[in-house]
Design an enzyme around this catalytic site. Structure first.
Site, PDB file in Angstrom:
ATOM      1  N   ILE A 193       0.852  -1.203   0.000  1.00 54.10           N
ATOM      2  CA  ILE A 193       0.000   0.000   0.000  1.00 54.10           C
ATOM      3  C   ILE A 193       0.880   1.243   0.000  1.00 54.10           C
ATOM      4  CG2 ILE A 193      -1.798   1.286   1.247  1.00 54.10           C
ATOM      5  CD1 ILE A 193      -2.789  -1.395   2.350  1.00 54.10           C
ATOM      6  N   ALA A 244       3.906  -2.530   8.719  1.00 51.23           N
ATOM      7  CA  ALA A 244       3.366  -3.659   9.489  1.00 51.23           C
ATOM      8  C   ALA A 244       3.847  -4.981   8.913  1.00 51.23           C
ATOM      9  CB  ALA A 244       1.841  -3.637   9.453  1.00 51.23           C
ATOM     10  N   TYR A 249      -1.937 -11.915  13.287  1.00 52.47           N
ATOM     11  CA  TYR A 249      -1.970 -10.642  12.562  1.00 52.47           C
ATOM     12  C   TYR A 249      -3.125  -9.776  13.077  1.00 52.47           C
ATOM     13  CZ  TYR A 249      -2.853  -7.391   8.738  1.00 52.47           C
ATOM     14  OH  TYR A 249      -3.106  -6.272   8.006  1.00 52.47           O
ATOM     15  N   LYS A 300      -2.881  -6.303  15.364  1.00 52.71           N
ATOM     16  CA  LYS A 300      -3.400  -5.051  14.787  1.00 52.71           C
ATOM     17  C   LYS A 300      -4.439  -4.431  15.720  1.00 52.71           C
ATOM     18  CE  LYS A 300      -1.806  -3.878  10.700  1.00 52.71           C
ATOM     19  NZ  LYS A 300      -1.377  -2.515  10.388  1.00 52.71           N
ATOM     20  N   ARG A 311     -14.624 -13.218   0.403  1.00 50.21           N
ATOM     21  CA  ARG A 311     -13.872 -12.047   0.857  1.00 50.21           C
ATOM     22  C   ARG A 311     -14.377 -10.787   0.161  1.00 50.21           C
ATOM     23  NH1 ARG A 311     -12.840 -15.048   4.098  1.00 50.21           N
ATOM     24  NH2 ARG A 311     -10.873 -15.737   5.013  1.00 50.21           N
ATOM     25  N   ASP A 340      -8.558 -19.205   9.023  1.00 53.36           N
ATOM     26  CA  ASP A 340      -9.379 -18.537   8.006  1.00 53.36           C
ATOM     27  C   ASP A 340     -10.847 -18.481   8.431  1.00 53.36           C
ATOM     28  OD1 ASP A 340      -7.643 -17.692   6.101  1.00 53.36           O
ATOM     29  OD2 ASP A 340      -7.868 -19.434   4.802  1.00 53.36           O
TER      30      ASP A 340
HETATM   31  N1  UDP Z   1      -6.359 -18.643  -0.290  1.00 53.08           N
HETATM   32  C1  UDP Z   1      -6.267 -19.804  -1.038  1.00 53.08           C
HETATM   33  N2  UDP Z   1      -5.069 -20.104  -1.619  1.00 53.08           N
HETATM   34  C2  UDP Z   1      -3.963 -19.322  -1.483  1.00 53.08           C
HETATM   35  C3  UDP Z   1      -4.070 -18.139  -0.705  1.00 53.08           C
HETATM   36  C4  UDP Z   1      -5.279 -17.839  -0.127  1.00 53.08           C
HETATM   37  O1  UDP Z   1      -7.252 -20.545  -1.184  1.00 53.08           O
HETATM   38  O2  UDP Z   1      -2.920 -19.672  -2.028  1.00 53.08           O
HETATM   39  C5  UDP Z   1      -7.657 -18.294   0.282  1.00 53.08           C
HETATM   40  C6  UDP Z   1      -7.680 -18.122   1.789  1.00 53.08           C
HETATM   41  O3  UDP Z   1      -7.872 -19.367   2.411  1.00 53.08           O
HETATM   42  C7  UDP Z   1      -8.876 -17.188   1.944  1.00 53.08           C
HETATM   43  C8  UDP Z   1      -8.827 -16.310   0.681  1.00 53.08           C
HETATM   44  O4  UDP Z   1      -8.038 -17.043  -0.242  1.00 53.08           O
HETATM   45  O5  UDP Z   1     -10.066 -17.938   1.879  1.00 53.08           O
HETATM   46  C9  UDP Z   1      -8.171 -14.944   0.902  1.00 53.08           C
HETATM   47  O6  UDP Z   1      -6.915 -15.158   1.525  1.00 53.08           O
HETATM   48  P1  UDP Z   1      -5.761 -14.055   1.534  1.00 53.08           P
HETATM   49  O7  UDP Z   1      -4.563 -14.682   2.176  1.00 53.08           O
HETATM   50  O8  UDP Z   1      -5.595 -13.509   0.164  1.00 53.08           O
HETATM   51  O9  UDP Z   1      -6.340 -12.889   2.432  1.00 53.08           O
HETATM   52  P2  UDP Z   1      -6.966 -12.949   3.925  1.00 53.08           P
HETATM   53  O10 UDP Z   1      -8.442 -12.946   3.749  1.00 53.08           O
HETATM   54  O11 UDP Z   1      -6.431 -14.167   4.598  1.00 53.08           O
HETATM   55  O12 UDP Z   1      -6.467 -11.682   4.521  1.00 53.08           O
END
Ligand code: UDP
Length: 327
Positions: free
Chosen positions: A12, A72, A136, A140, A212, A275
């Site tokens: 960012i 961060a 994380y 935060k 998401r 997750d």
């Molecule tokens: N995810 C996935 N494969 C990857 C990385 C992430 O399936 O190689 C999934 C993860 O389990 C979540 C979504 O993608 O459901 C978003 O994950 P990301 O790490 O991008 O962001 P987060 O929501 O964890 O901050």
């Protein structure tokens, strides 16, 4: 006006550094040198916020009107120890606040995260229950509290949801090493005809994969820009920044396949620890109070910009390391 951006070499931070057009001077701070493709050439301070003395030296020298605190540890990676999140997210913030207090700097914009919330079936609002699961998210939230308890400081805490995309005009985008985020991993892998690991296919969602709220990094930059001017109201604020819409992992990949006209290969693996099934926010407060709204955050748009960025890296022969296996 003098603005200090911490974490200017991160995702960012490097986008914001190129995006921000304000009347005044912008200063940059990071523990790592800026990436060669950013336009940060001067006013850069190499400083680790874990070092209070150095932090104080920088704050004393600049005495910024506003600090934009983006520095961060943000990727989720089984190799990252809890202590690293504590050091980079809590101690660094505490030191920054101490230094600000010492030299009467009293405005901070803080990049917080969706990870401070617990999963919610409806759109998440700012006053919903805070119960982070990941280290994380926990660190935060702790940092948020450190900022809020300071009576001398006006704060704007922006809880960013899933930031993605790139600045297409200047070719600046996400580059974590290793990368753990779904969108950059998926786009790069699709362009290289490699398969994509998806964590979990039996979540209680419409298609079994996680949902998401993806928000374009340009919309993140514009939310930060709006926040700078919100300080005129001399009020503090905690606000969600997202698109307000959910996209499942599977739907994102179907869209990617349509745009690239490639058959995207998916391997479904077991769930990743920590997750949450659904994280989508209400952006009513941001619209009403910050007078901000997302303009670039349609998933198609985010993916198109990520494709340009990935193609730029591929053309430059810059490889990306992925950490796409959960342990
Ligand atoms: N995810 C996935 N494969 C990857 C990385 C992430 O399936 O190689 C999934 C993860 O389990 C979540 C979504 O993608 O459901 C978003 O994950 P990301 O790490 O991008 O962001 P987060 O929501 O964890 O901050």
């Amino acid at each position: 006006m003098k603005i200090l951006i911490t974490g200017c070499s991160g995702y960012i931070g490097s986008c914001l550094s190129n995006y921000l057009k304000i009347k005044g001077k912008i200063y940059f701070l990071d523990k790592d040198r800026p990436k060669s493709f950013t336009n940060i050439k001067k006013n850069f301070f190499k400083c680790n916020l874990n070092n209070l003395k150095n932090t104080e030296r920088v704050i004393k020298k600049i005495r910024p009107d506003v600090v934009i605190h983006l520095a961060a540890k943000s990727t989720v990676n089984h190799k990252i120890k809890k202590s690293s999140y504590i050091l980079n997210n809590i101690k660094a913030t505490k030191n920054l606040i101490k230094a600000m207090n010492k030299f009467d700097v009293n405005k901070i914009i803080f990049s917080s995260t969706a990870a401070v919330y617990n999963e919610n079936k409806k759109l998440i609002k700012e006053n919903d229950y805070l119960k982070p699961i990941s280290n994380y998210g926990k660190t935060k939230l702790f940092a948020e509290k450190e900022i809020i308890k300071n009576k001398k400081i006006n704060y704007i805490i922006l809880r960013f949801f899933n930031v993605a995309g790139s600045l297409t005009n200047s070719s600046i985008g996400e580059f974590h090493n290793p990368e753990t985020h779904l969108i950059p991993i998926s786009v790069f892998s699709a362009l290289k005809n490699k398969s994509i690991n998806i964590f979990g296919s039996n979540y209680k969602t419409s298609d079994g994969t996680c949902i998401r709220d993806y928000v374009h990094v340009k919309d993140i930059c514009s939310a930060i820009e709006k926040s700078i001017f919100y300080f005129k109201k001399k009020k503090s604020l905690v606000v969600n920044i997202g698109s307000g819409k959910g996209t499942s992992n599977r739907r994102m990949l179907v869209t990617l396949s349509k745009i690239t006209k490639k058959k995207v290969k998916i391997s479904f693996l077991k769930k990743r620890k920590g997750d949450q099934a659904i994280l989508v926010c209400s952006i009513d407060k941001a619209k009403k109070i910050l007078k901000w709204k997302p303009r670039y955050s349609k998933i198609e748009n985010i993916l198109k910009d990520e494709i340009s960025w990935s193609n730029f890296l591929i053309k430059k022969n810059i490889n990306r390391k992925f950490l796409s296996v959960q342990k």
